[in-house]
Design a protein around this motif. Sequence first.
Motif, PDB file in Angstrom:
ATOM      1  N   GLN A  43       1.048  -1.179  -0.157  1.00 25.91           N
ATOM      2  CA  GLN A  43       0.030  -0.125  -0.101  1.00 25.91           C
ATOM      3  C   GLN A  43       1.079   1.218   0.048  1.00 25.91           C
ATOM      4  N   PHE A  44       0.608   2.047  -0.957  1.00 22.79           N
ATOM      5  CA  PHE A  44       1.672   3.331  -1.101  1.00 22.79           C
ATOM      6  C   PHE A  44       0.632   4.336  -0.754  1.00 22.79           C
ATOM      7  N   ASN A  45       0.960   5.123   0.313  1.00 25.10           N
ATOM      8  CA  ASN A  45       0.207   6.255   0.867  1.00 25.10           C
ATOM      9  C   ASN A  45       1.078   7.666   1.037  1.00 25.10           C
ATOM     10  N   PHE A  46       0.381   8.697   0.354  1.00 25.44           N
ATOM     11  CA  PHE A  46       1.089   9.673   0.533  1.00 25.44           C
ATOM     12  C   PHE A  46      -0.009  10.918   0.760  1.00 25.44           C
ATOM     13  N   ALA A  47       0.432  12.139   1.606  1.00 22.47           N
ATOM     14  CA  ALA A  47      -0.439  13.071   2.035  1.00 22.47           C
ATOM     15  C   ALA A  47       0.296  14.443   2.330  1.00 22.47           C
ATOM     16  N   GLU A  48      -0.101  15.425   1.530  1.00 18.99           N
ATOM     17  CA  GLU A  48       0.670  16.643   1.885  1.00 18.99           C
ATOM     18  C   GLU A  48       0.104  17.223   3.225  1.00 18.99           C
ATOM     19  N   THR A  49       0.885  17.614   3.909  1.00 19.36           N
ATOM     20  CA  THR A  49       0.620  18.042   5.655  1.00 19.36           C
ATOM     21  C   THR A  49       0.356  19.659   5.684  1.00 19.36           C
ATOM     22  N   PHE A  50       1.668  20.123   5.223  1.00 21.29           N
ATOM     23  CA  PHE A  50       1.704  21.508   5.650  1.00 21.29           C
ATOM     24  C   PHE A  50       2.218  22.302   4.439  1.00 21.29           C
ATOM     25  N   GLN A  51       1.768  23.415   4.143  1.00 17.80           N
ATOM     26  CA  GLN A  51       2.105  24.335   3.163  1.00 17.80           C
ATOM     27  C   GLN A  51       2.568  25.635   3.722  1.00 17.80           C
ATOM     28  N   TYR A  52       3.632  26.232   2.968  1.00 14.12           N
ATOM     29  CA  TYR A  52       4.474  27.409   3.524  1.00 14.12           C
ATOM     30  C   TYR A  52       4.219  28.366   2.041  1.00 14.12           C
ATOM     31  N   ALA A  53       3.715  27.984   1.106  1.00 11.86           N
ATOM     32  CA  ALA A  53       3.680  29.147   0.034  1.00 11.86           C
ATOM     33  C   ALA A  53       3.459  30.319   0.338  1.00 11.86           C
ATOM     34  N   LYS A  54       3.876  31.472  -0.324  1.00  9.75           N
ATOM     35  CA  LYS A  54       3.752  32.990   0.050  1.00  9.75           C
ATOM     36  C   LYS A  54       2.403  33.293  -0.602  1.00  9.75           C
ATOM     37  N   ASP A  55       2.229  32.738  -1.831  1.00  6.91           N
ATOM     38  CA  ASP A  55       0.881  32.884  -2.468  1.00  6.91           C
ATOM     39  C   ASP A  55      -0.214  31.806  -1.955  1.00  6.91           C
ATOM     40  N   THR A  56      -0.652  31.919  -0.937  1.00  7.06           N
ATOM     41  CA  THR A  56      -1.550  30.747  -0.314  1.00  7.06           C
ATOM     42  C   THR A  56      -2.930  30.454  -1.249  1.00  7.06           C
ATOM     43  N   ALA A  57      -3.416  31.891  -1.794  1.00 11.72           N
ATOM     44  CA  ALA A  57      -4.641  31.811  -2.387  1.00 11.72           C
ATOM     45  C   ALA A  57      -4.552  30.952  -3.699  1.00 11.72           C
ATOM     46  N   ASN A  58      -3.542  31.079  -4.294  1.00 11.52           N
ATOM     47  CA  ASN A  58      -3.206  30.148  -5.549  1.00 11.52           C
ATOM     48  C   ASN A  58      -2.512  28.780  -5.264  1.00 11.52           C
ATOM     49  N   TYR A  59      -1.987  28.643  -4.198  1.00 12.09           N
ATOM     50  CA  TYR A  59      -1.173  27.375  -3.903  1.00 12.09           C
ATOM     51  C   TYR A  59      -2.375  26.049  -4.194  1.00 12.09           C
ATOM     52  N   LYS A  60      -1.776  25.058  -5.020  1.00 16.42           N
ATOM     53  CA  LYS A  60      -2.416  23.912  -5.056  1.00 16.42           C
ATOM     54  C   LYS A  60      -1.674  22.733  -4.387  1.00 16.42           C
ATOM     55  N   PRO A  61      -1.943  22.177  -3.340  1.00 19.93           N
ATOM     56  CA  PRO A  61      -1.341  21.191  -2.666  1.00 19.93           C
ATOM     57  C   PRO A  61      -1.714  19.799  -3.545  1.00 19.93           C
ATOM     58  N   SER A  62      -0.644  18.730  -3.403  1.00 23.31           N
ATOM     59  CA  SER A  62      -0.669  17.552  -4.268  1.00 23.31           C
ATOM     60  C   SER A  62      -1.746  16.863  -3.512  1.00 23.31           C
ATOM     61  N   ASN A  63      -2.480  15.966  -4.403  1.00 22.64           N
ATOM     62  CA  ASN A  63      -3.548  15.167  -4.021  1.00 22.64           C
ATOM     63  C   ASN A  63      -3.173  14.210  -2.955  1.00 22.64           C
ATOM     64  N   THR A  64      -4.007  13.683  -1.984  1.00 23.18           N
ATOM     65  CA  THR A  64      -3.563  12.524  -1.306  1.00 23.18           C
ATOM     66  C   THR A  64      -3.576  11.359  -2.267  1.00 23.18           C
ATOM     67  N   LYS A  65      -2.364  10.473  -1.929  1.00 26.21           N
ATOM     68  CA  LYS A  65      -2.418   9.370  -2.798  1.00 26.21           C
ATOM     69  C   LYS A  65      -2.541   8.166  -2.148  1.00 26.21           C
ATOM     70  N   HIS A  66      -3.598   7.294  -2.578  1.00 24.10           N
ATOM     71  CA  HIS A  66      -3.471   5.525  -2.226  1.00 24.10           C
ATOM     72  C   HIS A  66      -3.498   4.847  -3.460  1.00 24.10           C
ATOM     73  N   ASP A  67      -2.350   3.973  -3.403  1.00 25.37           N
ATOM     74  CA  ASP A  67      -2.197   3.047  -4.532  1.00 25.37           C
ATOM     75  C   ASP A  67      -1.736   1.765  -3.599  1.00 25.37           C
ATOM     76  N   TYR A  68      -2.005   0.700  -4.593  1.00 25.51           N
ATOM     77  CA  TYR A  68      -1.949  -0.678  -4.210  1.00 25.51           C
ATOM     78  C   TYR A  68      -1.209  -1.517  -5.134  1.00 25.51           C
ATOM     79  N   GLY A  69      -0.498  -2.444  -4.775  1.00 23.00           N
ATOM     80  CA  GLY A  69       0.395  -3.179  -5.701  1.00 23.00           C
ATOM     81  C   GLY A  69       0.948  -4.525  -5.212  1.00 23.00           C
TER      82      GLY A  69
END
Length: 303
Positions: A43-69
């Motif tokens: 099971q591959f699991n990744f989640a973006e937890t904290f963001q520090y971008a200066k332009d927070t209004a336009n920042y797009k975090p990575s989607n949470t990822k759940h993969d299996y193999g």
Amino acid sequence: MRTKNLLLAAAISLNCLAIHSQNNKKQKDIASIKSMCGCYEVQFNFAETFQYAKDTANYKPSNTKHDYGLEWIELVEETPNKLMLQHLLIVSDDMIIKHWRQDWLYQNTDLYTYNIENNWKYNKLSKEEVKGQWTQKVFQVDDSPRYEGTASWVHIDGKDYWMNTTDAPLPRREYTKRKDYNVLKRRNIHEITTSGWLHEQDNNKIIRNENEKDIVLAQEKGIDTYTKVEDSKCIAAQNWWKDNNGLWKNVRTKWQTIFAENKDLTLEKKVSNKPLYSLLFDLKPTATKTETDAIIDSFIVKE
């Protein structure tokens, strides 16, 4: 004279005990590394937890990822100071993908550290810095470098793990989607469990420019869970490796010649509008070393 002989005997005894203890520790390390081999449901699991971008209004975090193999991890090479583990991803019985590779080297002093823009810096460590440690060298699907780090395996209080922090290029799940950062600082933890093993990550997404201070854009958490299953479930990958091992041995041999030069390394991202893995994956198992050498050479940026 008798006192001096007693002291000498005591010193020799302590030294023998220390060597015995170090050898026992090394054997525990080797057993932990080898236990990662075999057939695993992952099971591959990744989640973006904290963001520090200066332009927070336009920042797009990575989607949470759940993969299996389903993966087969082959012990390709074993010597007293090196273990080579090749991951093979099983999509179906007819589709096996050569995945990443991890080499483990004992008390290794030669390290390639990722910088930026497909560039790795060669670092020579002292023997004292790596005493008792194992370097994990991680390679891309085409056996080109990815990241490397050195640390000690820890066996205490029923826990069995290795942890290191090092820089790496963007992962495959990100590099075609994200252009707003260019280095992933990875804290990797490999922990052996009763059901298999875990690859846990705490990563910083870094903006790096030469001669400037790194900027942390965001952080992410990764947990890859490897659950051991019967080897028979991975028979397709085992058979695939028997048919293709010769080709990839030639590829590894070429890369080893390049790494043995012990100097900084920069690679082209594409040649003839194709990435390296695509050109190598297109080859038949019977391709010659001359063919694979020529393809790899075409990606080496000359100084």
